[in-house]
Enzyme design. Sequence first.
Site, PDB file in Angstrom:
ATOM      1  CD  GLU A  32      -3.104  -0.179   0.091  1.00  0.00           C
ATOM      2  OE1 GLU A  32      -3.293   0.267  -1.060  1.00  0.00           O
ATOM      3  OE2 GLU A  32      -3.605  -1.230   0.488  1.00  0.00           O
ATOM      4  CB  THR A  34       4.610   0.413  -2.546  1.00  0.00           C
ATOM      5  OG1 THR A  34       3.500  -0.403  -2.940  1.00  0.00           O
ATOM      6  CG2 THR A  34       4.988   0.087  -1.113  1.00  0.00           C
ATOM      7  CG  ASP A  35       0.490   3.075  -6.208  1.00  0.00           C
ATOM      8  OD1 ASP A  35       0.757   3.763  -5.199  1.00  0.00           O
ATOM      9  OD2 ASP A  35      -0.622   3.090  -6.768  1.00  0.00           O
ATOM     10  N   GLY A 123     -12.432   1.983  -0.521  1.00  0.00           N
ATOM     11  CA  GLY A 123     -11.070   1.623  -0.910  1.00  0.00           C
ATOM     12  C   GLY A 123     -10.995   0.514  -1.929  1.00  0.00           C
ATOM     13  CG  LEU A 124     -13.672  -2.179  -2.237  1.00  0.00           C
ATOM     14  CD1 LEU A 124     -14.935  -3.019  -2.292  1.00  0.00           C
ATOM     15  CD2 LEU A 124     -12.498  -3.009  -1.755  1.00  0.00           C
ATOM     16  CB  SER A 125     -10.008   0.930  -7.157  1.00  0.00           C
ATOM     17  OG  SER A 125      -8.853   0.995  -6.372  1.00  0.00           O
ATOM     18  CG  ASP A 171      -6.232   1.977  -7.327  1.00  0.00           C
ATOM     19  OD1 ASP A 171      -5.611   1.076  -6.729  1.00  0.00           O
ATOM     20  OD2 ASP A 171      -6.653   3.003  -6.769  1.00  0.00           O
TER      21      ASP A 171
END
Length: 391
Positions: A32, A34-35, A123-125, A171
Site C-alpha cells: 500500500e 508503494t505504487d 477503498g475498492l477503487s 488501481d
Amino acid sequence: MLAQNAAAFFQRRYGYTPLLVRAPGRVNLIGEHTDYNGGFVLPAAIDREIVFAVGLNGLNTIRLYSLDKDEAYDQPLGDGPVQPGQTLWANYLKGVVAQFQQRGVVVPGFDCMFGGNIPMGAGLSSSAAVECGLAFALDHLLHTNLSRLELARISQRAEHEFAGVQCGIMDQFAGLFGQADQVVRLDCRSLEYQYFPFDSAAYHLVLCNSGVKHSLASSEYNTRRQECEEGVAQLHRHYPEIKSLRDVTLPLLEAHRAELRPVVYRRCRYVVQENQRVAAACDYLVAGDMAAFGQQMYASHAGLRDDYAVSCPELDALVRIAESQPSVLGARMMGGGFGGCTINLIPAAAVAEFIATTTAAYQQQMGLSLETYQTTIVGGVSTLLPALASN
C-alpha cells in the site's frame, strides 16, 4: 442483472442498443502506498463492478448518466478540449475524454450510462473502475486499438488532471490486467508484472467496511507523496542514482536518519519495509505458506498505522478483532486510508464464524454496524456484448 438493467434503461432513454462493458473493482493484498514510490504491489480484480452502456449518438454532445445517483450531465463538444467542471462524478469521465483528445483522437458525441455495486469510499477503487470502463468502451467504439497499458495510463492521467489525486497506476492496472484466480505483482517503476495463483476455493478474502468514508484520503494522500519525495530528494544529494524509495535500503535510510525530518523518516521507512513485505509475500505464495503470507499483512497494517499514519480507530479495531481469532491468517487496512475496508485472509471453512464474530465485536467496541463482502478474484475490464453501438 446490472448489465440487463443498464441496457434496458439505456434503450428506453436513448432509443438504441449500447455497447456493454464491465469494469471491476480491485483489492490489494499487500503493498500500500508503494505504487507512486516506484515500488511493488499485489492487487487482484474482484467481482464488484461498474457496468457501462455506451454508444455514439451522432450529436455534438456527450450525455452522461449516473444510474446510482440518478443524475444526468451533458457536455457540449466545442473546438477546444474538455475541461473539468463542478460536477465531481462527471469529471472522472470527462478526464478520460480529455486524455483521448490529448492523443489526437477526435471524440464525437456519445451517450454513457453507468452504475454498479462497488461501495463508494471503501477503498475498492470505484474511481479507477469508472475511468477504465469508459476508456475501454471508447477504445472499442472509436477503433483506436490502444493497448491495455495505454488505457491504464489514460485512466491514471484522468484522475491526476480532473480529480486532483496524484495516484499511482496500480488501481487502473489491476482493473485492466486482472485474471481470474490470480493475483498480479506489479513493478510500478518498470511496469513489469507477474501472476501468482491464489486458491480462492481454499482461502477467502473477506472485506470489512469500517463504515467510515475516507474523506481525508485525497488531501493526505498528496501530503504523503510530498513527504516521500522530500526524503528521496535528500538522499539523492548523497546518492545520485536514487530516483525513488524503490532504490533505498533500510541500512542506507538509517545512516541518514538524522538529516531527515522525523515524519519524513517514518514515511520512508514504511515504504522501504513494505516493498520488502511484498517480495516476501510472493515467496510465501509460491511456497503455499498462507500463514506466513498473513503475517506480512499484519505487519503491513502496523506500518500503515504507526509510520505512514493513514489508519483510523475503526480500521485498527477491525484488525485487532481479526488478530484475536485464531482462524484468521492475516488482516490489514486497504486503500488510501482514513476509512474504507480491511482485507482479511481466512480459510473458507472459517468465513461464516469470522463474519459473525467480527460483526458482533465491532458493534460492541465501536457502536457501529458492519458490512462485509466476500470477494472472488475475476478477470479485468471486458465487453459484455460484442457489437459496437452507434446511432
